[in-house]
Write a protein that holds these residues in place. Structure first.
Motif, mmCIF file in Angstrom:
data_model
loop_
_atom_site.group_PDB
_atom_site.id
_atom_site.type_symbol
_atom_site.label_atom_id
_atom_site.label_comp_id
_atom_site.label_asym_id
_atom_site.label_seq_id
_atom_site.Cartn_x
_atom_site.Cartn_y
_atom_site.Cartn_z
ATOM 1 N N ARG A 103 4.146 9.776 -5.029
ATOM 2 C CA ARG A 103 3.848 9.907 -3.596
ATOM 3 C C ARG A 103 4.429 8.746 -2.813
ATOM 4 O O ARG A 103 4.931 8.917 -1.687
ATOM 5 C CB ARG A 103 2.332 9.988 -3.381
ATOM 6 C CG ARG A 103 1.715 11.314 -3.819
ATOM 7 C CD ARG A 103 0.283 11.440 -3.329
ATOM 8 N NE ARG A 103 -0.324 12.675 -3.796
ATOM 9 C CZ ARG A 103 -1.131 12.754 -4.851
ATOM 10 N NH1 ARG A 103 -1.437 11.661 -5.525
ATOM 11 N NH2 ARG A 103 -1.638 13.908 -5.226
ATOM 12 N N ASP A 104 4.372 7.539 -3.377
ATOM 13 C CA ASP A 104 4.956 6.374 -2.704
ATOM 14 C C ASP A 104 6.452 6.587 -2.482
ATOM 15 O O ASP A 104 6.977 6.322 -1.393
ATOM 16 C CB ASP A 104 4.739 5.109 -3.546
ATOM 17 C CG ASP A 104 3.288 4.649 -3.556
ATOM 18 O OD1 ASP A 104 2.518 5.089 -2.677
ATOM 19 O OD2 ASP A 104 2.932 3.846 -4.442
ATOM 20 N N MET A 105 7.142 7.057 -3.534
ATOM 21 C CA MET A 105 8.576 7.303 -3.413
ATOM 22 C C MET A 105 8.846 8.424 -2.404
ATOM 23 O O MET A 105 9.770 8.325 -1.582
ATOM 24 C CB MET A 105 9.165 7.677 -4.771
ATOM 25 C CG MET A 105 10.655 7.964 -4.726
ATOM 26 S SD MET A 105 11.363 8.301 -6.343
ATOM 27 C CE MET A 105 10.452 9.769 -6.801
ATOM 28 N N ALA A 106 8.041 9.490 -2.444
ATOM 29 C CA ALA A 106 8.243 10.619 -1.529
ATOM 30 C C ALA A 106 8.042 10.198 -0.077
ATOM 31 O O ALA A 106 8.763 10.658 0.817
ATOM 32 C CB ALA A 106 7.287 11.753 -1.887
ATOM 33 N N ASP A 107 7.084 9.324 0.163
ATOM 34 C CA ASP A 107 6.850 8.846 1.534
ATOM 35 C C ASP A 107 8.067 8.094 2.072
ATOM 36 O O ASP A 107 8.454 8.262 3.243
ATOM 37 C CB ASP A 107 5.617 7.942 1.573
ATOM 38 C CG ASP A 107 4.320 8.709 1.393
ATOM 39 O OD1 ASP A 107 4.338 9.947 1.575
ATOM 40 O OD2 ASP A 107 3.295 8.077 1.064
ATOM 41 N N VAL A 108 8.673 7.262 1.201
ATOM 42 C CA VAL A 108 9.868 6.521 1.618
ATOM 43 C C VAL A 108 11.020 7.476 1.882
ATOM 44 O O VAL A 108 11.723 7.368 2.892
ATOM 45 C CB VAL A 108 10.262 5.487 0.531
ATOM 46 C CG1 VAL A 108 11.594 4.817 0.897
ATOM 47 C CG2 VAL A 108 9.173 4.441 0.360
ATOM 48 N N TRP A 109 11.197 8.456 0.996
ATOM 49 C CA TRP A 109 12.330 9.364 1.131
ATOM 50 C C TRP A 109 12.166 10.316 2.316
ATOM 51 O O TRP A 109 13.146 10.649 2.985
ATOM 52 C CB TRP A 109 12.528 10.141 -0.166
ATOM 53 C CG TRP A 109 13.791 10.949 -0.216
ATOM 54 C CD1 TRP A 109 13.919 12.256 -0.533
ATOM 55 C CD2 TRP A 109 15.125 10.489 0.059
ATOM 56 N NE1 TRP A 109 15.233 12.652 -0.478
ATOM 57 C CE2 TRP A 109 16.000 11.590 -0.107
ATOM 58 C CE3 TRP A 109 15.656 9.257 0.444
ATOM 59 C CZ2 TRP A 109 17.373 11.484 0.082
ATOM 60 C CZ3 TRP A 109 17.035 9.162 0.641
ATOM 61 C CH2 TRP A 109 17.869 10.261 0.463
ATOM 62 N N ASP A 110 10.952 10.742 2.603
ATOM 63 C CA ASP A 110 10.729 11.575 3.797
ATOM 64 C C ASP A 110 11.053 10.797 5.066
ATOM 65 O O ASP A 110 11.491 11.373 6.065
ATOM 66 C CB ASP A 110 9.273 12.047 3.839
ATOM 67 C CG ASP A 110 9.014 13.209 2.897
ATOM 68 O OD1 ASP A 110 9.986 13.824 2.421
ATOM 69 O OD2 ASP A 110 7.831 13.499 2.631
ATOM 70 N N LYS A 111 10.839 9.492 5.019
ATOM 71 C CA LYS A 111 11.078 8.639 6.187
ATOM 72 C C LYS A 111 12.572 8.423 6.424
ATOM 73 O O LYS A 111 13.040 8.412 7.580
ATOM 74 C CB LYS A 111 10.377 7.303 5.990
ATOM 75 C CG LYS A 111 10.491 6.328 7.140
ATOM 76 C CD LYS A 111 9.676 5.067 6.835
ATOM 77 C CE LYS A 111 9.792 4.030 7.947
ATOM 78 N NZ LYS A 111 9.015 2.799 7.603
#
Length: 399
Positions: A103-111
């Motif tokens: 989820r941490d990685m996904a949050d960065v990539w969505d941003k």
């Protein structure tokens, strides 16, 4: 947002198999970059021409690799895909994640990116598909903040990869995840700062089943193996046979070296240890009766690769048996000798296996200081002539 029509790509969603088109459409519903990626791909199918531009180097501070530049050749028609760079992220050994870390990685990539992933590319990395030059540095910085580093690209050590090994596998002969972590940490400079003629891959499989496909996908494959005899539980073998298991057709006749036989009078499985090549077939067929041996280590294979300059090559044996014990100094020393020799003699885009094929295995072995062994023979000699080094002729004459 206007309706997106992709009749040619829609065909790829039909049938029983999962479709990458479906996943891109999910991302396109909320990301303009993914949307223009679909539009450009549809145009490529319709016009029968690829629309990614050749060339273009892009990167981030402190890294010579890890980012693959991607530019559209028609930025006016596909403005949100005019820059669609790929970020290679170093994956954890064995692909173990916590949901929080994902989820941490996904949050960065969505941003910062398109929201598209390749989990995992053939090289092993987490592939983040599609971001702009402007977003590259802040994206990589925030990935580092949540614990992710970049993987390798270009003429560098590519991200080491492995099977799950002892974490879940009963036949693991070595700790594949510990080896992968150690070489990843040890070779940070070689991973992030390309200085070699081409890519160099190390992949680790904990047993001869080779679940990481290391022999076919890596320049230096580490395959766990045992050196002594495999362990036989004769009572368990008899249980298999008494329950109707066809030991002749399913095991004995399929042994590649005819190393095993069934004594019907003694009701025992006989093994000729010197003929066993540790192919794992009998263990896979009768896992309750047969086990790997106690003296465990790894075989090292050299030269595996997919086709680029020369055709596809399967790795062949370089070291029949090596004890793989932390901190793996013997293995690291060999890697250093191989890569130093290759860096000095290799041509541009020439993999180490291709260089060995061009110059000769005997020259390679002499340069890195390994004695020739029968297991190293890749293929039978194709000509009848035998050549000697002058010093070998003199030594032979003395006898």
């Amino acid at each position: 947002m206007d309706e997106l029509k992709t009749p040619l790509l829609d065909e790829l969603e039909k049938g029983e198999w999962p479709s990458f088109v479906k996943e891109i459409k999910r991302a396109a519903a909320k990301n303009p970059g993914a949307r223009d990626l679909l539009r450009q791909l549809e145009a490529s199918y319709r016009e029968k021409i690829g629309h990614w531009k050749h060339g273009g180097i892009v990167g981030v501070k402190g890294y010579g690799g890890g980012v693959v530049g991607r530019y559209s050749d028609d930025p006016e028609r596909f403005p949100h895909a005019k820059e669609f760079h790929t970020i290679r992220v170093n994956q954890p050994a064995g692909f173990f994640y916590t949901t929080k870390k994902l989820r941490d990685m996904a949050d960065v990539w969505d941003k910062y990116g398109s929201g598209l992933y390749n989990m995992h590319g053939s090289t092993g990395d987490i592939i983040l598909l599609g971001t702009t030059t402007e977003n590259l540095q802040p994206c990589v910085d925030e990935l580092a903040d949540v614990g992710f580093d970049l993987g390798g690209s270009g003429g560098a050590l590519r991200t080491p990869s492995c099977c799950v090994g002892q974490a879940r596998c009963a036949t693991a002969c070595i700790d594949s995840m510990e080896i992968t972590r150690e070489i990843t940490m040890h070779y940070q400079n070689e991973l992030h700062r390309p200085a070699w003629p081409y890519k160099f891959k190390i992949k680790v499989s904990a047993c001869p089943n080779d679940c990481a496909a290391a022999s076919a996908r890596s320049d230096l494959a580490v395959i766990g193996v045992w050196r002594d005899a495999l362990l036989i539980d004769q009572a368990a073998v008899r249980e298999y046979v008494n329950n109707g298991f066809n030991i002749f057709d399913r095991v004995i006749r399929k042994c590649p070296t005819a190393a095993i036989d069934w004594d019907s009078q003694k009701q025992e499985l006989e093994l000729r240890t010197e003929d066993c090549v540790h192919c794992m077939h009998c263990i896979n067929a009768m896992p309750k009766a047969l086990r790997i041996g106690k003296e465990r280590g790894a075989s090292l294979l050299i030269g595996g690769k997919a086709p680029v300059v020369k055709g596809a090559m399967i790795g062949w044996v370089l070291v029949p048996f090596m004890k793989m014990e932390p901190p793996f100094n013997e293995f690291k020393d060999l890697v250093d000798k191989i890569t130093d020799w290759w860096a000095e003699h290799g041509k541009n885009r020439e993999r180490v296996g291709e260089l060995i094929d061009r110059i000769g295995l005997s020259v390679f072995l002499k340069e890195i200081g390994l004695p020739p062994l029968p297991q190293m023979v890749h293929a039978p000699r194709s000509n009848p002539y035998i050549f000697w080094y002058p010093e070998e002729v003199e030594k032979h004459g003395e006898k």
